[in-house]
Design a protein around this motif. Structure first.
Motif, short mmCIF file in Angstrom:
data_model
loop_
_atom_site.label_atom_id
_atom_site.label_comp_id
_atom_site.label_asym_id
_atom_site.label_seq_id
_atom_site.Cartn_x
_atom_site.Cartn_y
_atom_site.Cartn_z
N VAL A 300 12.67 -10.37 34.00
CA VAL A 300 11.80 -11.37 34.63
C VAL A 300 11.47 -10.89 36.04
CG1 VAL A 300 11.85 -13.68 35.62
CG2 VAL A 300 12.67 -13.33 33.30
N ILE A 301 10.18 -10.81 36.38
CA ILE A 301 9.80 -10.27 37.69
C ILE A 301 9.90 -11.34 38.76
CG2 ILE A 301 7.90 -9.31 39.06
CD1 ILE A 301 6.77 -8.15 36.47
N CYS A 302 10.57 -10.98 39.86
CA CYS A 302 10.57 -11.85 41.03
C CYS A 302 9.71 -11.17 42.09
CB CYS A 302 11.99 -12.05 41.55
SG CYS A 302 12.06 -13.03 43.07
N GLY A 303 8.66 -11.84 42.53
CA GLY A 303 7.74 -11.25 43.50
C GLY A 303 8.30 -11.32 44.91
N THR A 489 21.59 -10.55 36.18
CA THR A 489 21.62 -9.69 37.34
C THR A 489 20.27 -9.57 38.03
OG1 THR A 489 21.12 -7.80 35.94
CG2 THR A 489 23.46 -8.25 36.35
N ALA A 490 20.33 -9.17 39.28
CA ALA A 490 19.09 -8.97 40.05
C ALA A 490 19.27 -7.79 40.99
CB ALA A 490 18.76 -10.23 40.86
N LEU A 491 18.15 -7.18 41.41
CA LEU A 491 18.20 -6.09 42.39
C LEU A 491 16.91 -6.08 43.20
CD1 LEU A 491 19.36 -2.81 40.57
CD2 LEU A 491 20.72 -4.23 42.11
N GLY A 492 17.05 -5.74 44.47
CA GLY A 492 15.88 -5.46 45.32
C GLY A 492 15.57 -3.99 45.17
N ALA A 517 20.35 -0.41 32.27
CA ALA A 517 21.76 -0.66 32.62
C ALA A 517 22.09 -2.15 32.63
CB ALA A 517 22.06 -0.06 33.99
N GLY A 518 21.07 -3.01 32.57
CA GLY A 518 21.37 -4.45 32.49
C GLY A 518 20.67 -5.32 33.52
N LEU A 519 19.67 -4.78 34.20
CA LEU A 519 18.96 -5.58 35.21
C LEU A 519 18.06 -6.61 34.55
CD1 LEU A 519 18.04 -6.19 38.12
CD2 LEU A 519 16.37 -4.34 37.88
N ASN A 520 18.19 -7.87 34.97
CA ASN A 520 17.35 -8.95 34.45
C ASN A 520 16.19 -9.28 35.38
OD1 ASN A 520 20.43 -10.06 33.51
ND2 ASN A 520 18.83 -9.89 31.96
N MET A 521 16.46 -9.32 36.67
CA MET A 521 15.43 -9.78 37.59
C MET A 521 15.18 -8.76 38.70
SD MET A 521 15.16 -13.37 39.73
CE MET A 521 15.98 -12.86 41.25
N PRO A 522 14.24 -7.85 38.49
CA PRO A 522 13.88 -6.95 39.59
C PRO A 522 13.07 -7.73 40.63
CG PRO A 522 12.53 -6.52 37.65
CD PRO A 522 13.49 -7.59 37.28
N ILE A 523 13.44 -7.54 41.89
CA ILE A 523 12.67 -8.17 42.98
C ILE A 523 11.74 -7.09 43.50
CG2 ILE A 523 12.81 -9.41 45.17
CD1 ILE A 523 15.76 -10.06 44.43
#
Lengths: 773, 205
Positions: A300-303, A489-492, A517-523
């Motif tokens: 899911v994309i976080c802007g 999970t999330a990452l910037g 690797a398991g990232l759900n929400m890339p910022i």
């Protein structure tokens, strides 16, 4: 959490019982005092119910304007209900007024109205039923009023849905469930609006998403009219048939609403002997606005564009209080696929507490996408969560005890999902295993506050490859380990490439590795097609985009496959006249290569607008085209002022407002766009504008003119009062009035200087005034 | 009163936009179709009514008495497209103002269309047009009294002291039974300033 061991029974319709006795339903609440024996009689006829609700549905200071004190009615109503010997729930209904921004009632005003009745009643009742709400935001105000002032009491909340399976303000059953469970109600469900048959889809959707007991109180079918009277014709047997079905599906509290009577409740009370069919819905990580629910699953994309870090223009806009710019950024990101939007207003010396709240409200006014509230300021976080409409994501908490102590109470109270950074007071750990331990600490500490792990996400932290190259893979390993804890999970992402050339290559490669690797929400920046296309490709390769439907739909028309387009033979003037926004930037730059900026402004843009105006006057062009041309001209003006800042001297300042008591603002908004296209700075005070605000704006801006708008004959009076107030302070600005019911005669009678028929007429008046000044 | 069809609706949209088919613009025509499609998806049309045979006190004056003359009974009616339409207009004012103008006009037309058809199907063919406070020289503030006779809150309509209603796309007034009377421009607040009258046309069918 409320634990029930058997089906509980609620009472039924009250208004119809009043009407049956030949009494006036407009005096329902007054009868608590005037005819207590009748009220007690009705309550006692509902003796088969486990819960009796007080006769106080419309009792709040926004709705009730009768002759009795709210306190007196409330206490008498409780006394009447207590005569049954049953558990008494205080009935709170909506205020009947719409909340801002569509209406005029503020969240705080609604909260205070509900708080008042809670404080009066809390020591005398077993709990509260908040019912027949159709606005999730208003219901949140009511829930907080109970939770903050009578937290030890039972709290049930139900909303009204219509045939579209949404509430009047667009909330779905799933959104209601996610929000109400987050806010901590003991039971939730649906009442009124429709009969048990018509509510089938809504009820089953609630059953398929809830984790707390479900309460239903349908109407007795759909209302019918005969000989001028409303009636319901569903029989007790038919009603019971549906209630039985719902009990079997997992509903645990049943009652009735409009049209039902004590006989109905007596019939369904037999379910008291039934055990509850437990529902075991999985818990999901979800945030929502009033109308959009986003489940954080897969990717899911976080802007990230509403974050002023490294963005000079956004910083300045925040300092100027220009939240319209933020709205534009939000909309662009959503258009490019963002499903969550990060909102950060951290600028030095800015009052983050009030700016974050105001910015958030502005964004939520126009954008339905759920938000991530990004701040480390506790007060700002709390305020934003309080006024957020729905369930937000909080960025962030970390493994430091003091930070967890600060953030978790806020998250618990407002039901927020929290993003936890896998670092603590010792900084960022080197290994994935150490980050995993911090993640566990965060999850365990959250659990002490009653925050389940489904409301926790973990960011395993991105360090820049240029400085910490060996640790980049620890972030990725950390993702995999943390996913094993059952959290998202999330990452910037873009931090990884800081300080290195060709950042986009590193960013998208890292993004793809992280997702695997398991990232759900890339910022990320959703406008960056390299990044979003990497996600689209990933979804295909991991079989998330089934049959590659979305991918094909998006990329099938790719540049390699299309025949090259012929460039349109277009000049700037034509582009403006045709309202071709997208062409104007390039065409303006082209004109500026050969002409001075003032030539472009006066000989091309203003001429274009004049010709459009003339065509509009003659009926050869229409209002939408006029506005499109104005907007295209604005794009061109923006290009010129960016390239030649000295030309960005606005001709003059104009203040516009819709007067107090009127919320119609379409005409005013059109006027604003047209005036801006003519090069004026327009201060828009909005709608329902108090006289003081207009007077203050005059004193602050000393505008060339003040434009007042009103759509109704009744609000013209408010316009007149506004003009009087301005005259009293010797206002030197010209006052121009407009609106559907205005005429030159009315404008003269209320002492306005000018009357404008429409936006174009207004622009011409302003141009004339500007030439004369 | 007759049942309205889709082309009646389109014509009404054009009229509210001020669009003339002899000055064709395909973009406007496409936008109208798009707007109607959207409205169909997001509207939450509701209609509520109550029948009265005696004249309610607030209606016991002109122009209501003239309107009701000859009718044995009448309906107090209210209808709305719901707040999601208002929200969409509000949203469009930021994102796409040219389309917003079209959408807003279409919403007004759509409400009329749905209300006309609802009345035809539920109140009968032999009824008048809707007469709402504010028409024919009557006062909008009469709505505040009229609301005592119909539970408009049941369909989510709120009336302010000024007589303004929310959602904006709402109507509240009366429909006479057993009567076929025609609308006129008499007493309309726009009578002197009406762009339709300037072209020898009317805003209504």
């Amino acid at each position: 959490m409320l634990q029930l061991d058997k089906i509980m029974i609620f009472d039924g319709g009250f208004g119809s019982e009043i009407e049956k006795r030949g009494l006036d339903t407009n005096l329902c609440m007054e009868y608590n005092i005037l005819k207590p024996e009748v009220i007690k009689e009705i309550h006692n006829e509902y003796r088969y119910a486990d819960f009796i609700t007080t006769n106080t549905f419309g009792l709040n200071r926004i709705k009730y304007h009768g002759e009795y004190e709210i306190k007196d009615i409330a206490l008498k109503a409780i006394e009447n209900a207590r005569s049954t010997g049953k558990k008494v729930l205080f009935d709170i209904g909506p205020t009947g007024s719409m909340l801002k921004p569509i209406g005029t009632l503020s969240f705080d005003e609604a909260y205070e109205a509900f708080k008042e009745v809670v404080l009066i009643s809390k020591d005398y009742v077993d709990g509260y039923i908040l019912e027949t709400f159709s606005d999730l935001y208003e219901l949140k105000a009511a829930i907080l009023a109970v939770k903050e002032n009578a937290d030890d009491r039972l709290l049930f909340a139900t909303m009204t849905f219509d045939k579209t399976e949404r509430t009047l303000t667009g909330s779905s059953p799933e959104i209601m469930v996610n929000t109400l469970e987050g806010l901590g109600v003991d039971a939730l469900g649906v009442n009124c609006g429709l009969g048990p048959k018509e509510l089938y889809n809504v009820i089953t959707r609630i059953i398929n998403s809830a984790h707390v007991p479900i309460i239903i109180q349908p109407n007795r079918g759909l209302p019918k009219l005969k000989d001028g009277k409303t009636y319901y014709d569903l029989t007790i047997e038919e009603y019971d048939e549906y209630i039985k079905k719902y009990v079997e599906l997992g509903v645990s509290i049943v009652g009735g609403c409009c049209g039902t009577n004590p006989d109905f409740i007596k019939e369904i009370s037999k379910y008291n002997r039934c055990k509850i069919n437990k529902i075991n819905n999985p818990y999901k990580t979800m945030i929502n606005s009033a109308t959009v629910l986003t489940e954080i699953n897969n990717v899911v994309i976080c802007g990230e564009r509403m974050n002023p870090t490294g963005k000079k223009k956004l910083k300045q806009k925040l300092i100027d209080g220009d939240y319209d710019y933020l709205v534009g950024e939000a909309l662009r990101q959503v258009e490019c696929g963002a499903q969550i939007l990060d909102l950060n207003v951290g600028v030095p010396k800015l009052d983050e507490v009030s700016v974050l709240k105001d910015a958030m409200l502005k964004v939520q006014e126009y954008v339905d996408t759920p938000l991530q509230i990004d701040t480390s300021n506790k007060e700002a976080m709390e305020k934003a969560c309080r006024y957020y409409n729905g369930i937000p994501l909080i960025n962030s908490v970390n493994g430091e005890q003091a930070v967890m102590d600060k953030v978790f109470p806020i998250a618990k109270k407002y039901g927020a999902v929290v993003l936890g950074l896998a670092l603590d007071e010792n900084g960022v750990p080197k290994t994935a295993e150490e980050r995993l331990e911090i993640a566990k600490r965060i999850i365990n500490e959250a659990a002490k506050y009653g925050i389940p792990k489904e409301r926790i996400m973990i960011d395993t932290l991105v360090l820049t490859a240029s400085a910490e190259q060996a640790l980049v893979k620890e972030t990725l390993r950390g993702l995999t380990l943390v996913r094993g804890l059952g959290v998202k999970t999330a990452l910037g992402v873009s931090n990884v490439s800081f300080g290195l050339p060709k950042r986009i290559l590193l960013n998208k490669t890292f993004l793809t590795m992280a997702m695997y690797a398991g990232l759900n929400m890339p910022i990320i920046n959703p406008l960056d097609e390299e990044m979003t296309s990497a996600i689209d490709a990933y979804n295909v390769l991991l079989n998330i985009d089934n049959n590659s439907i979305n991918y094909i739909d998006k990329y099938n028309d790719s540049e390699e496959e299309k025949a090259p387009k012929k460039a349109l033979e277009l000049d700037l003037k034509t582009a403006v006249m045709k309202g071709l926004n997208n062409e104007c930037e390039g065409l303006t730059l082209k004109e500026l290569e050969v002409h001075e900026p003032l030539y472009v402004v006066n000989e091309i843009l203003i001429q274009a607008l004049k010709e459009v105006g003339d065509a509009y006057d003659k009926g050869k062009m229409y209002l939408p085209q006029l506005i499109a041309a104005a907007e295209a001209a604005k794009v061109a003006f923006a290009v010129i002022s960016k390239k030649f800042p000295k030309t960005d001297n606005k001709k003059a300042t104009i203040v516009v407002a819709t007067v107090k008591g009127d919320v119609h603002d379409i005409g005013k908004n059109i006027c604003k766009v047209v005036l801006e296209s003519y090069g004026y700075e327009v201060i828009d005070l909005g709608k329902d504008t108090p006289i003081d605000a207009i007077v203050d704006a005059y004193k602050k801006y000393h505008p060339l003119a003040i434009g007042l708008s009103a759509l109704m004959t009744t609000t013209v009076i408010s316009m007149e009062d506004t003009i009087k107030a301005l005259r009293e302070i010797n206002c030197e600005s010209k006052i121009i009035v407009g609106g559907a019911v205005l005429t030159q005669d009315i404008a003269n009678s209320i002492n306005a200087d000018y009357y404008s028929v429409d936006a174009l007429d207004l622009a011409r008046i302003i141009e004339k005034l500007n030439d004369e000044k | 009163m007759s049942l309205r069809n889709y082309s009646d609706l389109i014509n009404l949209c054009y009229r509210y936009i001020g669009y003339k088919e002899d000055n064709k613009d395909i973009n406007i025509e496409n936008s109208v179709k798009e707007a109607l499609k959207e409205l169909e998806a997001i509207s939450q049309f509701k209609y509520i009514y109550a029948e009265y045979s005696d004249v309610i006190p607030i209606l016991n004056k002109e122009p209501y008495l003239k309107f009701l003359k000859g009718s044995k009974s009448y309906y107090v009616v209210a209808t709305t497209l719901g707040v999601m339409v208002d929200k969409r207009v509000h949203n469009l004012s930021k994102t796409n103002m040219p389309y917003m103008v079209i959408f807003n006009s279409c919403a007004a037309a759509y409400l009329e269309y749905l209300a006309d058809n609802y009345e035809y199907n539920n109140l009968g063919e032999d009824i008048s047009y809707r007469f709402c406070p504010g028409y024919g020289g009557s006062s909008v503030s009469d709505l505040l009294e009229l609301k005592k006779y119909l539970r408009i809150d049941k369909i989510g309509i709120q009336i302010f002291d000024s007589g303004m209603m929310l959602p904006e796309k709402s109507m509240f007034g009366i429909v006479a039974k057993n009567k076929n009377n025609s609308k006129s421009c008499d007493g309309c607040v726009m009578e002197k300033n009406c762009k339709y009258r300037k072209e020898d046309k009317k805003c209504y069918n």
